[in-house]
Design a protein around this motif. Structure first.
Motif, PDB file in Angstrom:
ATOM      1  N   PRO A 170       1.140  -1.519  -0.132  1.00  0.00           N
ATOM      2  CA  PRO A 170      -0.108   0.237   0.132  1.00  0.00           C
ATOM      3  C   PRO A 170       0.587   1.381   0.359  1.00  0.00           C
ATOM      4  O   PRO A 170       1.833   1.243   0.386  1.00  0.00           O
ATOM      5  CB  PRO A 170      -0.567  -0.325   1.528  1.00  0.00           C
ATOM      6  N   ASN A 171       0.112   2.460  -0.433  1.00  0.00           N
ATOM      7  CA  ASN A 171       1.207   3.944  -0.526  1.00  0.00           C
ATOM      8  C   ASN A 171       1.064   3.759   0.488  1.00  0.00           C
ATOM      9  O   ASN A 171      -0.161   4.032   1.388  1.00  0.00           O
ATOM     10  CB  ASN A 171       0.188   5.092  -1.673  1.00  0.00           C
ATOM     11  N   HIS A 172       2.765   4.832   1.027  1.00  0.00           N
ATOM     12  CA  HIS A 172       2.839   4.728   2.817  1.00  0.00           C
ATOM     13  C   HIS A 172       1.945   6.233   2.909  1.00  0.00           C
ATOM     14  O   HIS A 172       1.558   6.324   3.782  1.00  0.00           O
ATOM     15  CB  HIS A 172       3.989   5.396   2.420  1.00  0.00           C
ATOM     16  N   ALA A 173       1.920   6.979   1.788  1.00  0.00           N
ATOM     17  CA  ALA A 173       0.587   8.249   2.310  1.00  0.00           C
ATOM     18  C   ALA A 173      -0.367   7.649   2.648  1.00  0.00           C
ATOM     19  O   ALA A 173      -1.261   8.514   3.575  1.00  0.00           O
ATOM     20  CB  ALA A 173       0.438   9.543   1.186  1.00  0.00           C
ATOM     21  N   LEU A 174      -1.098   6.960   1.590  1.00  0.00           N
ATOM     22  CA  LEU A 174      -2.300   6.496   3.062  1.00  0.00           C
ATOM     23  C   LEU A 174      -2.451   6.063   3.404  1.00  0.00           C
ATOM     24  O   LEU A 174      -3.058   5.641   4.367  1.00  0.00           O
ATOM     25  CB  LEU A 174      -3.146   5.391   1.345  1.00  0.00           C
ATOM     26  N   LEU A 175      -0.802   5.221   4.365  1.00  0.00           N
ATOM     27  CA  LEU A 175      -0.806   4.363   5.647  1.00  0.00           C
ATOM     28  C   LEU A 175      -0.769   5.796   6.860  1.00  0.00           C
ATOM     29  O   LEU A 175      -2.038   5.634   7.371  1.00  0.00           O
ATOM     30  CB  LEU A 175       0.232   3.820   5.449  1.00  0.00           C
ATOM     31  N   VAL A 176      -0.634   6.411   6.150  1.00  0.00           N
ATOM     32  CA  VAL A 176      -0.486   8.031   6.751  1.00  0.00           C
ATOM     33  C   VAL A 176      -2.247   8.679   6.957  1.00  0.00           C
ATOM     34  O   VAL A 176      -2.143   9.154   8.365  1.00  0.00           O
ATOM     35  CB  VAL A 176       0.740   9.177   6.371  1.00  0.00           C
ATOM     36  N   GLU A 177      -2.268   9.270   5.835  1.00  0.00           N
ATOM     37  CA  GLU A 177      -3.237   9.740   6.200  1.00  0.00           C
ATOM     38  C   GLU A 177      -4.646   8.840   6.208  1.00  0.00           C
ATOM     39  O   GLU A 177      -5.823   9.300   7.023  1.00  0.00           O
ATOM     40  CB  GLU A 177      -3.911  10.622   4.681  1.00  0.00           C
ATOM     41  N   VAL A 227      -8.865  11.665  -0.210  1.00  0.00           N
ATOM     42  CA  VAL A 227      -7.478  11.829  -0.266  1.00  0.00           C
ATOM     43  C   VAL A 227      -7.661  11.519  -1.465  1.00  0.00           C
ATOM     44  O   VAL A 227      -7.225  10.512  -2.247  1.00  0.00           O
ATOM     45  CB  VAL A 227      -6.906  10.397   0.991  1.00  0.00           C
ATOM     46  N   LEU A 228      -6.024  12.474  -2.113  1.00  0.00           N
ATOM     47  CA  LEU A 228      -5.073  12.972  -3.524  1.00  0.00           C
ATOM     48  C   LEU A 228      -4.060  12.506  -3.598  1.00  0.00           C
ATOM     49  O   LEU A 228      -3.674  13.935  -3.157  1.00  0.00           O
ATOM     50  CB  LEU A 228      -6.277  14.086  -4.661  1.00  0.00           C
ATOM     51  N   VAL A 229      -3.574  12.424  -4.177  1.00  0.00           N
ATOM     52  CA  VAL A 229      -2.203  12.228  -4.237  1.00  0.00           C
ATOM     53  C   VAL A 229      -1.383  12.024  -5.774  1.00  0.00           C
ATOM     54  O   VAL A 229      -1.613  11.130  -6.282  1.00  0.00           O
ATOM     55  CB  VAL A 229      -1.677  10.498  -3.029  1.00  0.00           C
ATOM     56  N   HIS A 230      -0.472  13.146  -6.008  1.00  0.00           N
ATOM     57  CA  HIS A 230      -0.223  12.836  -7.182  1.00  0.00           C
ATOM     58  C   HIS A 230       1.586  12.613  -6.770  1.00  0.00           C
ATOM     59  O   HIS A 230       1.757  13.652  -6.210  1.00  0.00           O
ATOM     60  CB  HIS A 230      -0.031  13.958  -8.053  1.00  0.00           C
ATOM     61  N   HIS A 231       1.937  12.218  -7.983  1.00  0.00           N
ATOM     62  CA  HIS A 231       4.420  12.458  -8.319  1.00  0.00           C
ATOM     63  C   HIS A 231       4.035  14.872  -8.611  1.00  0.00           C
ATOM     64  O   HIS A 231       3.406  14.813  -9.311  1.00  0.00           O
ATOM     65  CB  HIS A 231       4.400  11.956  -9.061  1.00  0.00           C
ATOM     66  N   ARG A 283      -2.686  20.825   2.402  1.00  0.00           N
ATOM     67  CA  ARG A 283      -2.368  20.113   0.963  1.00  0.00           C
ATOM     68  C   ARG A 283      -0.739  20.451   1.182  1.00  0.00           C
ATOM     69  O   ARG A 283      -0.202  21.049   2.245  1.00  0.00           O
ATOM     70  CB  ARG A 283      -2.510  20.786  -0.324  1.00  0.00           C
ATOM     71  N   GLU A 284       0.284  19.105   1.360  1.00  0.00           N
ATOM     72  CA  GLU A 284       2.146  19.126   1.618  1.00  0.00           C
ATOM     73  C   GLU A 284       2.429  18.338   0.298  1.00  0.00           C
ATOM     74  O   GLU A 284       1.456  17.256   0.001  1.00  0.00           O
ATOM     75  CB  GLU A 284       2.436  18.784   2.806  1.00  0.00           C
ATOM     76  N   VAL A 285       4.094  18.903   0.026  1.00  0.00           N
ATOM     77  CA  VAL A 285       4.408  17.961  -0.345  1.00  0.00           C
ATOM     78  C   VAL A 285       5.795  17.534   0.244  1.00  0.00           C
ATOM     79  O   VAL A 285       6.111  17.668   1.424  1.00  0.00           O
ATOM     80  CB  VAL A 285       5.855  18.817  -1.359  1.00  0.00           C
ATOM     81  N   ARG A 286       5.731  15.884   0.539  1.00  0.00           N
ATOM     82  CA  ARG A 286       6.584  14.737   1.119  1.00  0.00           C
ATOM     83  C   ARG A 286       7.129  14.736   0.288  1.00  0.00           C
ATOM     84  O   ARG A 286       7.085  13.902  -1.277  1.00  0.00           O
ATOM     85  CB  ARG A 286       5.466  13.909   1.863  1.00  0.00           C
ATOM     86  N   GLU A 287       8.781  14.008   0.533  1.00  0.00           N
ATOM     87  CA  GLU A 287       9.138  13.229   0.000  1.00  0.00           C
ATOM     88  C   GLU A 287       8.772  11.686   0.058  1.00  0.00           C
ATOM     89  O   GLU A 287       7.451  11.044   0.975  1.00  0.00           O
ATOM     90  CB  GLU A 287      11.351  12.893   1.057  1.00  0.00           C
ATOM     91  N   ARG A 288       9.009  10.622  -1.053  1.00  0.00           N
ATOM     92  CA  ARG A 288       8.270   9.628  -0.797  1.00  0.00           C
ATOM     93  C   ARG A 288      10.225   8.630  -1.426  1.00  0.00           C
ATOM     94  O   ARG A 288      10.915   8.528  -1.785  1.00  0.00           O
ATOM     95  CB  ARG A 288       7.448   9.186  -2.308  1.00  0.00           C
ATOM     96  N   HIS A 289      10.058   7.453  -0.276  1.00  0.00           N
ATOM     97  CA  HIS A 289      10.529   6.408  -0.558  1.00  0.00           C
ATOM     98  C   HIS A 289       9.336   4.954  -1.120  1.00  0.00           C
ATOM     99  O   HIS A 289       9.026   4.919  -0.095  1.00  0.00           O
ATOM    100  CB  HIS A 289      11.424   6.353   1.338  1.00  0.00           C
ATOM    101  N   VAL A 290      10.157   4.922  -1.969  1.00  0.00           N
ATOM    102  CA  VAL A 290       9.539   3.426  -2.878  1.00  0.00           C
ATOM    103  C   VAL A 290      11.296   2.694  -3.465  1.00  0.00           C
ATOM    104  O   VAL A 290      11.904   3.346  -4.439  1.00  0.00           O
ATOM    105  CB  VAL A 290       8.661   3.262  -3.628  1.00  0.00           C
ATOM    106  N   ASN A 291      10.608   1.103  -2.275  1.00  0.00           N
ATOM    107  CA  ASN A 291      12.020  -0.101  -3.263  1.00  0.00           C
ATOM    108  C   ASN A 291      11.702  -0.614  -4.498  1.00  0.00           C
ATOM    109  O   ASN A 291      12.471  -0.881  -4.826  1.00  0.00           O
ATOM    110  CB  ASN A 291      12.051  -0.803  -2.165  1.00  0.00           C
ATOM    111  N   LEU A 313      -3.097  15.612  -0.979  1.00  0.00           N
ATOM    112  CA  LEU A 313      -3.864  17.028  -0.750  1.00  0.00           C
ATOM    113  C   LEU A 313      -5.349  15.762   0.106  1.00  0.00           C
ATOM    114  O   LEU A 313      -5.697  14.671   0.217  1.00  0.00           O
ATOM    115  CB  LEU A 313      -5.323  16.923  -2.069  1.00  0.00           C
ATOM    116  N   HIS A 314      -5.117  16.369   1.688  1.00  0.00           N
ATOM    117  CA  HIS A 314      -6.418  16.002   2.206  1.00  0.00           C
ATOM    118  C   HIS A 314      -7.466  16.564   3.106  1.00  0.00           C
ATOM    119  O   HIS A 314      -7.370  17.985   3.124  1.00  0.00           O
ATOM    120  CB  HIS A 314      -5.529  15.025   3.485  1.00  0.00           C
ATOM    121  N   ALA A 315      -8.597  15.994   1.905  1.00  0.00           N
ATOM    122  CA  ALA A 315     -10.078  17.324   2.628  1.00  0.00           C
ATOM    123  C   ALA A 315     -10.763  16.517   3.378  1.00  0.00           C
ATOM    124  O   ALA A 315     -11.345  15.224   3.122  1.00  0.00           O
ATOM    125  CB  ALA A 315     -10.664  17.494   1.531  1.00  0.00           C
TER     126      ALA A 315
END
Length: 195
Positions: A19-26, A130-134, A169-177, A190-192
């Motif tokens: 699962p996407n890390h940003a989803l786990l956080v949000e 929760v909407l996320v783009h690169h 809304r914020e920009v975050r670093e992303r780490h995927v292996n 974006l989390h609304a």
């Protein structure tokens, strides 16, 4: 891309299966309810949400991707409703989802902002979007045949959120292996919440 193009892309596994890390956080502090994962791809986010107790509907127009997601849900022993259709044809009921998640979607943009409006309209009162783009270099993307302006972006959705929304809304670093997209280093999140 057409539906056959997407199906061809998913002949082999594309994403990491995680699962996407940003989803786990949000979603970490959200009480489970009804969720829809729009443009779900191979379904790792949908399966994770179901494992957390959410009642999940997962939508993608690529049947090959959805079949891979369905198999992952069966292995995990969790129920997910899988829908193979473009967002506008998925038959989702507006105003009924406690969480609408949409990660890295290739949802076509249009002058009436139909797909962007659908994302917003699906959220129930008190629910979350929760909407996320690169974060991408637009000129580099265009040089490689991908114009971000052809697709629903965070600015499109944010522009539809009025006084009845709490927006972060914020920009975050992303780490995927591994998997497709691993080369992207930053996400626009974006989390609304509909109040």
């Amino acid at each position: 891309m057409t539906t056959p193009d997407w199906d061809e892309r998913y002949i082999e596994q594309v994403w990491s299966g995680e699962p996407n890390h940003a989803l786990l956080v949000e979603a970490a502090d959200l009480a489970p309810g009804r969720a829809v994962d729009v443009a779900c791809g191979e379904g790792a986010d949908a399966v994770w949400l179901a494992e957390q107790g959410w009642q999940v509907t997962a939508v993608d127009l690529a049947s090959a991707a959805v079949e891979r997601g369905r198999a992952a849900a069966q292995r995990a022993g969790v129920p997910v409703e899988w829908v193979v259709a473009p967002l506008a044809e998925a038959g989702l009921e507006p105003g009924t989802y406690d969480l609408v998640s949409c990660f890295y979607p290739a949802l076509p943009s249009d002058p009436g902002q139909g797909n962007a409006r659908l994302l917003v309209e699906l959220v129930a009162p008190g629910g979350h979007l929760v909407l996320v783009h690169h974060v991408v270099d637009v000129e580099h993307a265009r040089a490689h045949g991908f114009d971000p302006a052809d697709y629903v972006g965070l600015d499109d959705v944010a522009g539809l959120l009025g006084d009845g929304w709490e927006v972060r809304r914020e920009v975050r670093e992303r780490h995927v292996n591994g998997g497709g997209g691993a080369h992207h280093t930053h996400d626009d999140v974006l989390h609304a919440r509909r109040v």
